[in-house]
Enzyme design. Structure first.
Site, mmCIF file in Angstrom:
data_model
loop_
_atom_site.group_PDB
_atom_site.id
_atom_site.type_symbol
_atom_site.label_atom_id
_atom_site.label_comp_id
_atom_site.label_asym_id
_atom_site.label_seq_id
_atom_site.Cartn_x
_atom_site.Cartn_y
_atom_site.Cartn_z
ATOM 1 N N ASP A 130 0.859 -1.207 0.000
ATOM 2 C CA ASP A 130 0.000 0.000 0.000
ATOM 3 C C ASP A 130 0.887 1.247 0.000
ATOM 4 O O ASP A 130 0.716 2.181 -0.786
ATOM 5 C CB ASP A 130 -0.871 -0.059 1.256
ATOM 6 C CG ASP A 130 -2.068 0.881 1.215
ATOM 7 O OD1 ASP A 130 -2.759 0.993 2.241
ATOM 8 O OD2 ASP A 130 -2.300 1.509 0.159
ATOM 9 N N GLY A 164 1.318 -10.092 4.769
ATOM 10 C CA GLY A 164 2.319 -9.216 5.405
ATOM 11 C C GLY A 164 1.783 -8.767 6.754
ATOM 12 O O GLY A 164 1.586 -9.576 7.672
#
Ligand code: APR
Length: 188
Positions: free
Chosen positions: A44, A133
């Site tokens: 992101d 993650g």
């Protein structure tokens, strides 16, 4: 003839590479976002860093319309300064031990992203390894869900996609997906 780490389903090539998704020139890349769509770390952070402020501004407009993006849902923005024309933002589940519909929500994140890409007649799409993650999803289980969901979609749903690539950042993730894809190739 498929390359190793690549299978063909219908008319769509499904492959794995190890690399940085922000460098992919596919029609769209998928972002592993959070419900606020206001950016974060990991993939992101990388997408917003490379893509620039236009993406965040479009995310702000989407959030002002829909509030937050639920896990398993997906929305699309432009690609800003990225090589990719579009970013499909999806939210994977946070791993909570496997008793909070995580598998179903992870599958939905992949399926909704593929559906959106198909609705926009995109021909190529790159996925990261969603939820493995910061969201802590166990890697082998996530790889199994990711690949089986994408393979089922490409087998059963008419799509504009000619190429779907998993872009895996580190060798451990690349190997986990490679092992699972080799199994699928064996069963096709
Ligand atoms: N290209 C491809 N993959 C990447 C990149 C990159 N540039 N950077 C990180 N990754 C990989 C990670 O190594 C991991 O394998 O993406 C996978 C997903 O990790 P995260 O980015 O942490 O995503 P996730 O586990 O879904 O957690 C999402 O983290 O960054 C925040 O805002 C995000 O709150 C959300 C949460």
């Amino acid at each position: 003839m498929s390359e190793p780490g690549e299978v063909t389903i219908g008319k769509t090539k499904l492959g794995l590479i190890q690399g940085d998704i922000t460098r992919q020139a596919t029609d769209a890349i998928v972002n592993a976002a959070n419900p606020s769509l206001m950016g974060g770390g990991g993939v992101d952070g990388a997408i917003h860093r490379v893509g620039g402020p236009a993406i965040l501004e479009e995310c702000r407009q989407i959030v002002s319309r829909i509030g937050r993006l639920d896990a398993g849902q997906a929305v699309m923005t432009s690609g800003g300064n990225l090589l990719a024309k579009h970013v499909i933002h999806t939210v994977g589940p946070v791993w909570r031990g496997g008793t909070a519909r995580e598998a179903e929500l992870l599958a939905s994140a992949y399926r909704e992203s593929l559906t959106l890409a198909t609705e926009h007649k995109l021909e190529s799409l790159s996925f990261p390894s969603i939820s493995t993650g910061a969201y802590g999803y166990p890697l082998a289980e996530a790889a199994e869900i990711a690949l089986s969901t994408v393979i089922a979609f490409l087998r059963d749903v008419p799509t504009s996609l000619a190429e779907v690539v998993f872009v895996l950042f580190d060798s451990r993730t690349f190997e986990a997906y490679g092992a699972r894809l080799a199994q699928s190739a064996g069963n096709m």
